[in-house]
Design a protein around this motif. Structure first.
Motif, PDB file in Angstrom:
ATOM      1  N   HIS A   1      20.730  11.007 -10.218  1.00 44.41           N
ATOM      2  CA  HIS A   1      21.914  10.167 -10.062  1.00 44.41           C
ATOM      3  C   HIS A   1      22.323   9.717 -11.461  1.00 44.41           C
ATOM      4  O   HIS A   1      21.531   9.086 -12.168  1.00 44.41           O
ATOM      5  N   VAL A   2      23.537  10.050 -11.869  1.00 47.67           N
ATOM      6  CA  VAL A   2      24.011   9.757 -13.219  1.00 47.67           C
ATOM      7  C   VAL A   2      25.208   8.813 -13.140  1.00 47.67           C
ATOM      8  O   VAL A   2      26.105   8.994 -12.308  1.00 47.67           O
ATOM      9  N   VAL A   3      25.220   7.808 -13.992  1.00 46.23           N
ATOM     10  CA  VAL A   3      26.375   6.918 -14.146  1.00 46.23           C
ATOM     11  C   VAL A   3      26.804   6.976 -15.606  1.00 46.23           C
ATOM     12  O   VAL A   3      25.990   6.743 -16.505  1.00 46.23           O
ATOM     13  N   VAL A   4      28.073   7.299 -15.830  1.00 44.93           N
ATOM     14  CA  VAL A   4      28.600   7.387 -17.189  1.00 44.93           C
ATOM     15  C   VAL A   4      29.607   6.261 -17.414  1.00 44.93           C
ATOM     16  O   VAL A   4      30.305   5.838 -16.488  1.00 44.93           O
ATOM     17  N   HIS A   5      29.666   5.788 -18.639  1.00 42.35           N
ATOM     18  CA  HIS A   5      30.653   4.754 -18.948  1.00 42.35           C
ATOM     19  C   HIS A   5      31.062   4.870 -20.402  1.00 42.35           C
ATOM     20  O   HIS A   5      30.369   5.457 -21.238  1.00 42.35           O
ATOM     21  N   ASP A   6      32.224   4.303 -20.689  1.00 42.60           N
ATOM     22  CA  ASP A   6      32.652   4.119 -22.067  1.00 42.60           C
ATOM     23  C   ASP A   6      33.025   2.649 -22.227  1.00 42.60           C
ATOM     24  O   ASP A   6      32.687   1.824 -21.379  1.00 42.60           O
ATOM     25  N   GLY A   7      33.724   2.336 -23.287  1.00 46.17           N
ATOM     26  CA  GLY A   7      34.125   0.951 -23.491  1.00 46.17           C
ATOM     27  C   GLY A   7      35.501   0.650 -22.942  1.00 46.17           C
ATOM     28  O   GLY A   7      35.984  -0.470 -23.066  1.00 46.17           O
ATOM     29  N   GLY A   8      36.152   1.637 -22.346  1.00 50.24           N
ATOM     30  CA  GLY A   8      37.523   1.553 -21.905  1.00 50.24           C
ATOM     31  C   GLY A   8      38.374   2.373 -22.866  1.00 50.24           C
ATOM     32  O   GLY A   8      38.012   2.507 -24.035  1.00 50.24           O
ATOM     33  N   PRO A   9      39.445   2.987 -22.387  1.00 55.09           N
ATOM     34  CA  PRO A   9      40.057   2.875 -21.063  1.00 55.09           C
ATOM     35  C   PRO A   9      39.517   3.831 -20.005  1.00 55.09           C
ATOM     36  O   PRO A   9      40.124   3.990 -18.948  1.00 55.09           O
ATOM     37  N   GLY A  10      38.418   4.501 -20.250  1.00 51.26           N
ATOM     38  CA  GLY A  10      37.827   5.354 -19.244  1.00 51.26           C
ATOM     39  C   GLY A  10      37.998   6.836 -19.463  1.00 51.26           C
ATOM     40  O   GLY A  10      37.468   7.643 -18.694  1.00 51.26           O
TER      41      GLY A  10
ATOM     42  N   VAL B   1      31.456   7.395 -12.431  1.00 52.05           N
ATOM     43  CA  VAL B   1      31.991   6.668 -13.585  1.00 52.05           C
ATOM     44  C   VAL B   1      31.942   5.182 -13.284  1.00 52.05           C
ATOM     45  O   VAL B   1      32.334   4.736 -12.194  1.00 52.05           O
ATOM     46  N   LEU B   2      31.450   4.391 -14.250  1.00 56.94           N
ATOM     47  CA  LEU B   2      31.495   2.940 -14.120  1.00 56.94           C
ATOM     48  C   LEU B   2      32.958   2.518 -14.249  1.00 56.94           C
ATOM     49  O   LEU B   2      33.560   2.636 -15.323  1.00 56.94           O
ATOM     50  N   ASP B   3      33.534   2.047 -13.156  1.00 59.40           N
ATOM     51  CA  ASP B   3      34.962   1.775 -13.092  1.00 59.40           C
ATOM     52  C   ASP B   3      35.345   0.633 -14.035  1.00 59.40           C
ATOM     53  O   ASP B   3      34.879  -0.495 -13.888  1.00 59.40           O
ATOM     54  N   GLY B   4      36.165   0.931 -15.008  1.00 61.71           N
ATOM     55  CA  GLY B   4      36.569  -0.060 -15.995  1.00 61.71           C
ATOM     56  C   GLY B   4      35.682  -0.115 -17.216  1.00 61.71           C
ATOM     57  O   GLY B   4      36.012  -0.784 -18.200  1.00 61.71           O
ATOM     58  N   GLY B   5      34.547   0.580 -17.174  1.00 55.53           N
ATOM     59  CA  GLY B   5      33.681   0.686 -18.337  1.00 55.53           C
ATOM     60  C   GLY B   5      32.973  -0.600 -18.713  1.00 55.53           C
ATOM     61  O   GLY B   5      32.877  -1.562 -17.940  1.00 55.53           O
ATOM     62  N   LEU B   6      32.493  -0.610 -19.941  1.00 54.76           N
ATOM     63  CA  LEU B   6      31.703  -1.737 -20.419  1.00 54.76           C
ATOM     64  C   LEU B   6      32.519  -3.026 -20.483  1.00 54.76           C
ATOM     65  O   LEU B   6      31.953  -4.127 -20.401  1.00 54.76           O
ATOM     66  N   ALA B   7      33.832  -2.902 -20.586  1.00 54.75           N
ATOM     67  CA  ALA B   7      34.680  -4.093 -20.667  1.00 54.75           C
ATOM     68  C   ALA B   7      34.593  -4.947 -19.403  1.00 54.75           C
ATOM     69  O   ALA B   7      34.813  -6.168 -19.452  1.00 54.75           O
TER      70      ALA B   7
END
Length: 280
Positions: free
Chosen positions: A92-101, A121-127
Motif C-alpha cells: 500500500h503506497v501513499v504519495v504526496h508533495d507539498g502542493g498543488p499535487g 495520493v494524499l489529497d492536498g499534500g503536505l499543506a
C-alpha cells in the motif's frame, strides 16, 4: 484497484492505528517545484514519519530531450527508486508533495502505469497535513517491486492529434499558455489544434484538495467529456496533466496521458500549432 486519493484525516488514522489497514503504507515524498531548485532540502527540514524522498526529475522522469522535458523514466530506474523506498508489488503506497499535487499525481500515474494498483495520493499534500513531522531519515528494507509498463493508456504525438480531432484532448496548462499569450518554458507558444483548455488548477479547491466528484463531473461534462468518449490529457511535460487523469478517474473516466506533452509536440516544427481561446 484502491481509491485514488486519501484524505489527511484518513492517513492519520491509518498511521495511528495500523489495524485500520492491511499493512502500514509506504510513504513517498515527491515534493517538486516546476522550473525551480530541487526540494530535497525541504524534506530534510521536516517530512511525514517514515516517508522516503523520491526525486521527480531523476527517478520519475527520464533525461529531457526529443521526447519532452519529463519523458517516462527507464523501468529499471523506477524499479530501483521504488525498491529503495521499500515498495513491494503488493504494498500500500501513499504519495504526496507539498502542493498543488502535480508531482504526487505523476508518481501515482507512473506507479499505476507500471502495474501497481495499491497507490493513493494524499489529497492536498503536505499543506493539509496536521500531524507530526520529523527530520529522521528512514532506512526501509529493500522492496521487491517490478514495474510492468502498459497498465495505463498513453498517447504519443500522432495519437494526441487524432484524439484532438475524433475525441476529447484536454490541455491542462494555464489559460494564457493555451492561448499562446505567453510561453515561459517551451520555445513555441500555443496549443495542439483541437485541444480544449482545461487548466488543472480549476479541478482543485481553495484548500488545495481536489473538488468533490459531483463538481468534477460537472466541470468535465462542460468540456465535452462523456462516458464512452475517448479522452486524453497533456500539459507542458506530462506532470500537471497527471492530476487531470487522477481527477477524471474519480468520476469513472479512464483518460490517456500524453507524456511528451507540449514540450515534445512543439519541438517538431512540422507539427501544427493553434493560438487563441478556441480549440482551432
Amino acid at each position: 484497484m484502491t481509491a485514488a486519493i486519501i484524505s489527511p484525516d484518513e492517513l492519520a488514522a491509518v498511521l495511528a492505528d495500523p489495524h485500520t489497514d492491511a499493512e502500514p503504507p509506504v510513504l513517498l515524498d515527491v515534493r517538486w517545484n516546476l522550473g525551480g531548485p530541487p526540494r530535497r532540502e525541504e524534506y530534510g527540514r521536516g517530512h511525514l514519519p517514515g516517508a522516503v524522498w523520491i526525486d521527480l526529475e531523476t527517478e520519475l522522469a527520464g533525461p529531457p530531450g526529443a521526447a519532452g522535458r519529463h519523458p517516462l523514466p527507464d523501468p529499471d530506474v523506477l524499479r530501483d527508486a521504488m525498491r529503495r523506498a521499500g515498495v513491494d508489488d503488493d504494498s500500500h503506497v501513499v504519495v504526496h508533495d507539498g502542493g498543488p499535487g502535480w508531482a504526487a499525481a505523476r508518481a501515482w500515474w507512473l506507479l499505476r502505469h507500471a502495474g501497481h494498483e495499491r497507490v493513493r495520493v494524499l489529497d492536498g499534500g503536505l499543506a493539509r497535513w496536521k500531524g507530526p513531522l520529523t527530520t529522521e531519515v528512514p532506512d526501509p528494507r529493500p522492496g521487491t517491486f517490478t514495474p510492468r509498463f502498459g497498465a495505463m493508456p498513453v498517447l504519443d504525438a500522432d495519437a494526441a492529434a487524432r484524439l484532438a480531432r475524433d475525441g476529447i484532448l484536454l490541455d491542462a496548462r494555464a489559460p494564457e499558455r493555451y492561448r499562446g499569450d505567453t510561453e515561459p518554458i517551451d520555445p513555441v507558444a500555443g496549443h495542439i489544434p483541437g485541444a480544449r483548455s482545461a487548466p488543472t488548477t480549476s479541478a482543485v479547491g481553495s484548500d488545495g484538495a481536489l473538488l468533490p466528484a459531483d463538481e468534477l463531473a460537472a466541470r468535465f461534462t462542460a468540456l465535452g467529456v462523456t462516458p464512452g468518449t475517448g479522452t486524453g490529457v497533456y500539459c507542458g511535460s506530462g506532470v500537471s496533466a497527471a492530476q487531470q487523469v487522477l481527477a477524471l478517474s474519480l468520476i469513472g473516466v479512464r483518460a490517456a496521458l500524453y507524456p511528451g506533452s507540449w514540450s515534445e509536440w512543439c519541438a517538431d516544427p512540422a507539427r501544427p500549432v493553434a493560438v487563441g481561446p478556441d480549440p482551432g
